[in-house]
Design an enzyme around this catalytic site. Structure first.
Site, mmCIF file in Angstrom:
data_model
loop_
_atom_site.group_PDB
_atom_site.id
_atom_site.type_symbol
_atom_site.label_atom_id
_atom_site.label_comp_id
_atom_site.label_asym_id
_atom_site.label_seq_id
_atom_site.Cartn_x
_atom_site.Cartn_y
_atom_site.Cartn_z
ATOM 1 N N HIS A 1 -2.505 11.008 2.432
ATOM 2 C CA HIS A 1 -1.801 10.623 3.661
ATOM 3 C C HIS A 1 -1.112 11.878 4.221
ATOM 4 O O HIS A 1 0.078 12.093 4.029
ATOM 5 C CB HIS A 1 -0.790 9.511 3.351
ATOM 6 C CG HIS A 1 -0.300 8.776 4.563
ATOM 7 N ND1 HIS A 1 -0.332 7.397 4.691
ATOM 8 C CD2 HIS A 1 0.257 9.211 5.706
ATOM 9 C CE1 HIS A 1 0.174 7.031 5.855
ATOM 10 N NE2 HIS A 1 0.555 8.119 6.489
ATOM 11 N N GLU B 1 -1.874 -1.117 9.057
ATOM 12 C CA GLU B 1 -0.578 -0.701 9.638
ATOM 13 C C GLU B 1 -0.500 -1.256 11.046
ATOM 14 O O GLU B 1 -1.483 -1.269 11.783
ATOM 15 C CB GLU B 1 -0.463 0.830 9.773
ATOM 16 C CG GLU B 1 -0.127 1.568 8.527
ATOM 17 C CD GLU B 1 0.021 3.083 8.741
ATOM 18 O OE1 GLU B 1 0.441 3.509 9.846
ATOM 19 O OE2 GLU B 1 -0.302 3.828 7.806
ATOM 20 N N ASN C 1 -5.419 0.620 11.161
ATOM 21 C CA ASN C 1 -4.054 0.804 11.676
ATOM 22 C C ASN C 1 -4.108 0.666 13.186
ATOM 23 O O ASN C 1 -4.957 1.293 13.835
ATOM 24 C CB ASN C 1 -3.533 2.208 11.346
ATOM 25 C CG ASN C 1 -3.352 2.438 9.855
ATOM 26 O OD1 ASN C 1 -3.527 1.526 9.049
ATOM 27 N ND2 ASN C 1 -2.993 3.655 9.485
ATOM 28 N N GLU D 1 -5.940 7.601 8.073
ATOM 29 C CA GLU D 1 -6.017 8.211 9.405
ATOM 30 C C GLU D 1 -6.482 9.668 9.388
ATOM 31 O O GLU D 1 -5.734 10.575 9.816
ATOM 32 C CB GLU D 1 -4.643 8.133 10.100
ATOM 33 C CG GLU D 1 -4.089 6.735 10.227
ATOM 34 C CD GLU D 1 -2.804 6.679 11.049
ATOM 35 O OE1 GLU D 1 -2.196 7.731 11.305
ATOM 36 O OE2 GLU D 1 -2.403 5.568 11.437
ATOM 37 N N TYR E 1 -1.575 0.799 16.618
ATOM 38 C CA TYR E 1 -0.280 0.936 17.286
ATOM 39 C C TYR E 1 -0.426 0.840 18.804
ATOM 40 O O TYR E 1 0.397 0.233 19.466
ATOM 41 C CB TYR E 1 0.364 2.288 16.941
ATOM 42 C CG TYR E 1 0.830 2.370 15.506
ATOM 43 C CD1 TYR E 1 2.110 1.974 15.149
ATOM 44 C CD2 TYR E 1 -0.018 2.837 14.509
ATOM 45 C CE1 TYR E 1 2.543 2.048 13.824
ATOM 46 C CE2 TYR E 1 0.407 2.909 13.188
ATOM 47 C CZ TYR E 1 1.686 2.506 12.858
ATOM 48 O OH TYR E 1 2.101 2.578 11.548
ATOM 49 N N ARG F 1 0.855 -1.197 0.000
ATOM 50 C CA ARG F 1 0.000 0.000 0.000
ATOM 51 C C ARG F 1 0.884 1.238 0.000
ATOM 52 O O ARG F 1 1.788 1.373 0.835
ATOM 53 C CB ARG F 1 -0.895 0.015 1.239
ATOM 54 C CG ARG F 1 -1.985 1.070 1.179
ATOM 55 C CD ARG F 1 -1.789 2.239 2.123
ATOM 56 N NE ARG F 1 -1.880 1.877 3.510
ATOM 57 C CZ ARG F 1 -1.856 2.748 4.506
ATOM 58 N NH1 ARG F 1 -1.760 4.047 4.266
ATOM 59 N NH2 ARG F 1 -1.889 2.350 5.740
HETATM 60 C C1 BG6 Z 1 1.138 6.119 11.531
HETATM 61 C C2 BG6 Z 1 1.169 6.925 10.244
HETATM 62 O O1 BG6 Z 1 0.099 6.556 12.337
HETATM 63 O O2 BG6 Z 1 2.280 6.210 12.322
HETATM 64 C C3 BG6 Z 1 2.520 6.926 9.579
HETATM 65 O O3 BG6 Z 1 0.182 6.462 9.324
HETATM 66 C C4 BG6 Z 1 3.638 7.145 10.589
HETATM 67 O O4 BG6 Z 1 2.532 7.890 8.570
HETATM 68 C C5 BG6 Z 1 3.535 6.074 11.689
HETATM 69 O O5 BG6 Z 1 4.897 7.137 10.011
HETATM 70 C C6 BG6 Z 1 4.645 6.180 12.721
HETATM 71 O O6 BG6 Z 1 4.718 7.442 13.260
HETATM 72 P P1 BG6 Z 1 5.980 8.030 14.052
HETATM 73 O O7 BG6 Z 1 5.583 9.403 14.393
HETATM 74 O O8 BG6 Z 1 6.193 7.153 15.241
HETATM 75 O O9 BG6 Z 1 7.166 7.961 13.199
#
Ligand code: BG6
Length: 462
Positions: free
Chosen positions: A122, A365, A296, A167, A298, A78
């Site tokens: 993005h 992601e 996504n 996002e 994290y 992607r």
């Molecule tokens: C995601 C984004 O939320 O986080 C990306 O879609 C980004 O673009 C990634 O690179 C990591 O973010 P960072 O700020 O930890 O480098």
């Protein structure tokens, strides 16, 4: 032996974005976007002073990079189109050099058996449009719809997997609340307008795709942060409900259900921050829901009921409604400060299963940014990033569990293929399966996690 086996149709790959990987920010006829401009104005705000011109040079090295993706077993990749590369002023003439660049990238992916998944936006507003107010200006919504139509016309014969945006909450919170993206505004009312217009733009993008009659599907990518209350106390639970409304449901509901949650509208109305809307908007959003969802993930969001009254002089912030909560004993990625909570990926997939019609989705992601990875390079030149392997394993186990329980999750993309330029953090934290050595002109070497994931892809599990 594989303990966690994924279905044969389950796809693996990586995700990236134009501004973060292309480089050539002032070449190939590209117009400026907000990142080029902001870096010119305030280079000191970017880690090491590095700007988007120095992103990983995919613009020049895409053939080599795609060859490596194939070697590493990618089913799909992607990436995003840079709006200001394709249409330098955002709303005028189309740059033929850009058309030809993206055509080559798409052809190269297809020739290597990799499915191109293309995202239209993005975080990279063309500067000329930002100067007119960016997402605050309704004309920019129409400029986005035109840009989307141009993309479908130019690339729709070959691309069947599309996304309107990545996002959309991030430009809202980073650009209009927390001073991390240009235009560095701190104003909740304007943030709400930006959120509303970007959702409207997404719906218009979906409408344009449907009108094009092209085959394939179109979706939206959302960073879902499951909201966990500190305790079962009703006040904490209420705090979690509000943060979920603001940060997740504000996009999930209109995108999938075709309308905003009534409780969100009531909350924003009570605060006096309702956006300007026009007749026909509700119908547009209702008629143009997405075909599939990119998720996504994290980190989770933990909150508690407010313990201190907000300063009445301070501008209104979401945190006036709840307090962030740091759970004792939580696992944290020290380089980013983000909590690592693997089960969150399962919770959000089950939420999509139960409350969003089990719409087709995939993990678009998930990844771990680490500073100073060079210290893990072994004598053979390979970065031994065992922590990243553990991170991926921990999350894939829970994706597998959600699959077992009927979640409609079709694939997993890691953020990201190669170390890339990450906005204000520039090259501080490395996320790639492939290391990019800036000292050696951007030389690429596959990390241990890259070879490990290749094996997972071949075995369909681990
Ligand atoms: C995601 C984004 O939320 O986080 C990306 O879609 C980004 O673009 C990634 O690179 C990591 O973010 P960072 O700020 O930890 O480098």
């Amino acid at each position: 032996m594989t303990t966690y086996r994924f279905p044969n149709s389950f796809f693996f790959g990586t995700a990236a974005s134009a501004t973060q990987m292309e480089g050539a920010a002032s070449r190939g006829g590209k117009g400026k976007n907000i990142w080029d401009y902001w870096h010119e104005q305030e280079p000191g705000r970017f880690h090491g002073g590095i700007g988007p011109e120095e992103a990983s040079h995919f613009y020049d090295r895409y053939q080599e990079d795609i060859k490596l993706m194939k070697e590493m077993g990618h089913h799909s990749f992607r990436f995003s189109i840079s709006w200001s590369r394709l249409i330098p002023d955002g709303d005028g003439a189309v740059n033929q050099e850009a058309v030809s660049f993206y055509e080559h990238v798409i052809d190269e992916l297809l020739a290597n058996g990799i499915v191109p998944m293309v995202n239209l936006y993005h975080f990279d507003m063309p500067l000329a449009l930002q100067q007119k107010g960016g997402w605050e200006n309704r004309d920019v919504v129409d400029a986005f719809a035109r840009y989307a139509r141009i993309c479908f016309d130019c690339f729709g014969e070959k691309v069947t997997h599309w996304f309107t945006q990545n996002e959309p909450i991030v430009p809202v919170e980073a650009g209009y609340l927390y001073n991390m993206h240009y235009p560095n505004v701190v104003d909740f009312k304007r943030a709400v307008q930006v959120a509303y217009h970007s959702m409207l733009a997404s719906a218009k993008g979906v409408a344009a795709f449907r009108a094009s009659g092209q085959k394939g599907k179109i979706g939206l990518i959302l960073n879902l942060t499951p909201s966990y209350p500190r305790s079962n106390h009703p006040a904490d639970v209420e705090a979690a409900r509000i943060s979920d409304l603001l940060f997740n449901r504000s996009f999930l509901d209109p995108a999938i259900k075709g309308h905003y949650p009534f409780s969100l509208v009531r909350l924003i109305a009570k605060l006096g921050f309702l956006p300007e809307v026009e007749d026909g908007d509700a119908e547009l959003i209702r008629m143009n829901t997405i075909d599939w969802l990119g998720v996504n993930y994290y980190q989770p969001r933990r909150v508690k009921a407010k313990e201190h009254l907000p300063n009445p002089e301070a501008p209104f912030m979401p945190e006036h409604l709840f307090d962030p909560y740091e759970m004792p004993g939580r696992k944290v990625n020290p380089h980013r400060g983000w909590e690592i909570y693997e089960k969150g990926i399962y919770d959000l997939l089950i939420n999509v299963r139960d409350h969003y019609g089990n719409i087709e989705c995939f993990i678009s992601e998930n990844g771990m940014g680490v500073e100073g990875e060079e210290r893990f390079r072994n004598d053979q030149g390979v970065i031994e990033d065992d922590y990243r392997i553990e991170f991926i394993k921990g999350h894939l186990k829970w994706v597998h569990q959600a699959l077992q329980e009927g979640a409609n999750v079709q694939g997993y993309h890691l953020w990201t293929f190669m170390d890339n330029w990450s906005w204000l953090n520039a090259y501080k934290n490395r996320y790639g399966l492939v290391a990019v050595d800036l000292e050696k002109g951007g030389h690429r070497t596959v990390k241990k996690s890259g070879w490990w994931l290749k094996n997972v892809i071949e075995q369909k599990g681990f």
